[in-house]
Design an enzyme around this catalytic site. Structure first.
Site: not given
Ligand code: NAP
Length: 247
Positions: A142, A155
């Site tokens: 991130s 985080y």
């Molecule tokens: N969005 C941003 O701005 C951003 C920025 C920097 C980094 N990131 C990183 O990118 C990655 C994806 O994030 P996103 O934004 O796509 O989030 P998101 O839309 O909230 O999706 C999160 C995904 O992770 C799964 N998940 C959550 N907790 C879990 C657990 N304990 N075990 C297994 N699966 C789990 C969820 O599965 P279910 O729905 O099936 O529970 C979902 O598929 C993350 O690592 C996040 O930290 C995101």
């Protein structure tokens, strides 16, 4: 056929990455935690573009289940593709909590550590025997590791640990020609941490050189590049995909 595992493939960046990788001809094993229906919807989208995907349950916070998960992955590889090895792993699953340092509880700290650092560490270790020599691992970090953002200290700290772990993995797995890179998104339009309301989105857009938040597909294309031969000489890097967040 190349086959990869993407954790957290039911929604957000993971779902987009699964679809983009399928479009580029990879077979997909995507995992879900709480949303099996969302995961099946992604599988159907991949079917619709002529790809092949299987959704499996996995709680990335529960490292004790990883040996059994590896057995299920092997069974899936055999029954779906007639294969026994993987070509890639994306440690993507995660969630966010906004909470100032002085009120973070031990349970919140442990939960975030388990998903963002311990999970990727031991899941990679568990799947390593299934990964072919020359395969590719992508760890999702991130931009909050570069820019201190109030409210996300645990985080960001665990994502920072994952960034360091990425280089150690690249070093130790290099003898098997396994590449390991981190992808570090800026503000992306997903449901992470409860999603973006208009006010928060405007704030983040104002902090981004290109003047808007990113879309999951824009991160997915970078992940897919690292998993295919287009990224064959990229190794041990942390690649920020943010449109220029706080530069
Ligand atoms: N969005 C941003 O701005 C951003 C920025 C920097 C980094 N990131 C990183 O990118 C990655 C994806 O994030 P996103 O934004 O796509 O989030 P998101 O839309 O909230 O999706 C999160 C995904 O992770 C799964 N998940 C959550 N907790 C879990 C657990 N304990 N075990 C297994 N699966 C789990 C969820 O599965 P279910 O729905 O099936 O529970 C979902 O598929 C993350 O690592 C996040 O930290 C995101």
């Amino acid at each position: 056929m190349k086959i990869i595992v993407i954790t957290g493939g039911s929604r957000g960046i993971g779902a987009s990455a699964a679809l983009e990788c399928a479009r580029r001809g990879l077979g997909i094993i995507l995992t879900y935690n709480r949303n099996p229906q969302a995961a099946q919807a992604v599988v159907r989208k991949i079917d619709a573009v002529g790809g092949q995907a299987v959704a499996l349950p996995l709680d990335v916070a529960d490292a004790g289940t990883f040996p059994a998960f590896r057995d299920t992955v092997l069974q899936t590889l055999t029954s779906t593709w007639g294969e026994s090895r993987l070509d890639g792993l994306v440690n993507n699953a995660g969630y966010g909590i906004f909470n100032p340092l002085d009120s973070v509880t031990e349970a919140q700290f442990d939960g975030l550590m388990n998903v963002h650092l311990k999970g990727p560490f031991f899941l990679t270790q568990a799947l390593l025997p299934l990964l072919k020599d020359g395969s590719s691992i992508v760890n999702m970090t991130s931009a909050t590791t570069r820019v201190a953002t109030a409210g996300v200290a645990p985080y960001a700290s665990f994502k920072g640990g994952l960034e360091v772990l990425t280089r150690y993995m690249a070093k130790e797995f290099g003898e098997r020609r396994i590449r390991v890179n981190a992808v570090s998104p800026g503000a992306i339009r997903t449901e992470l941490g409860g999603g973006l309301n208009a006010e928060f989105e405007a704030l983040l857009a104002g902090q981004t050189a290109l003047g808007r938040v990113g879309e999951p597909e824009e991160v997915a294309r970078v992940i897919a590049t690292l998993l295919t031969d287009d990224g064959a000489w990229v190794n041990a890097q942390n690649i920020e995909v943010s449109g220029g967040y706080i530069v």
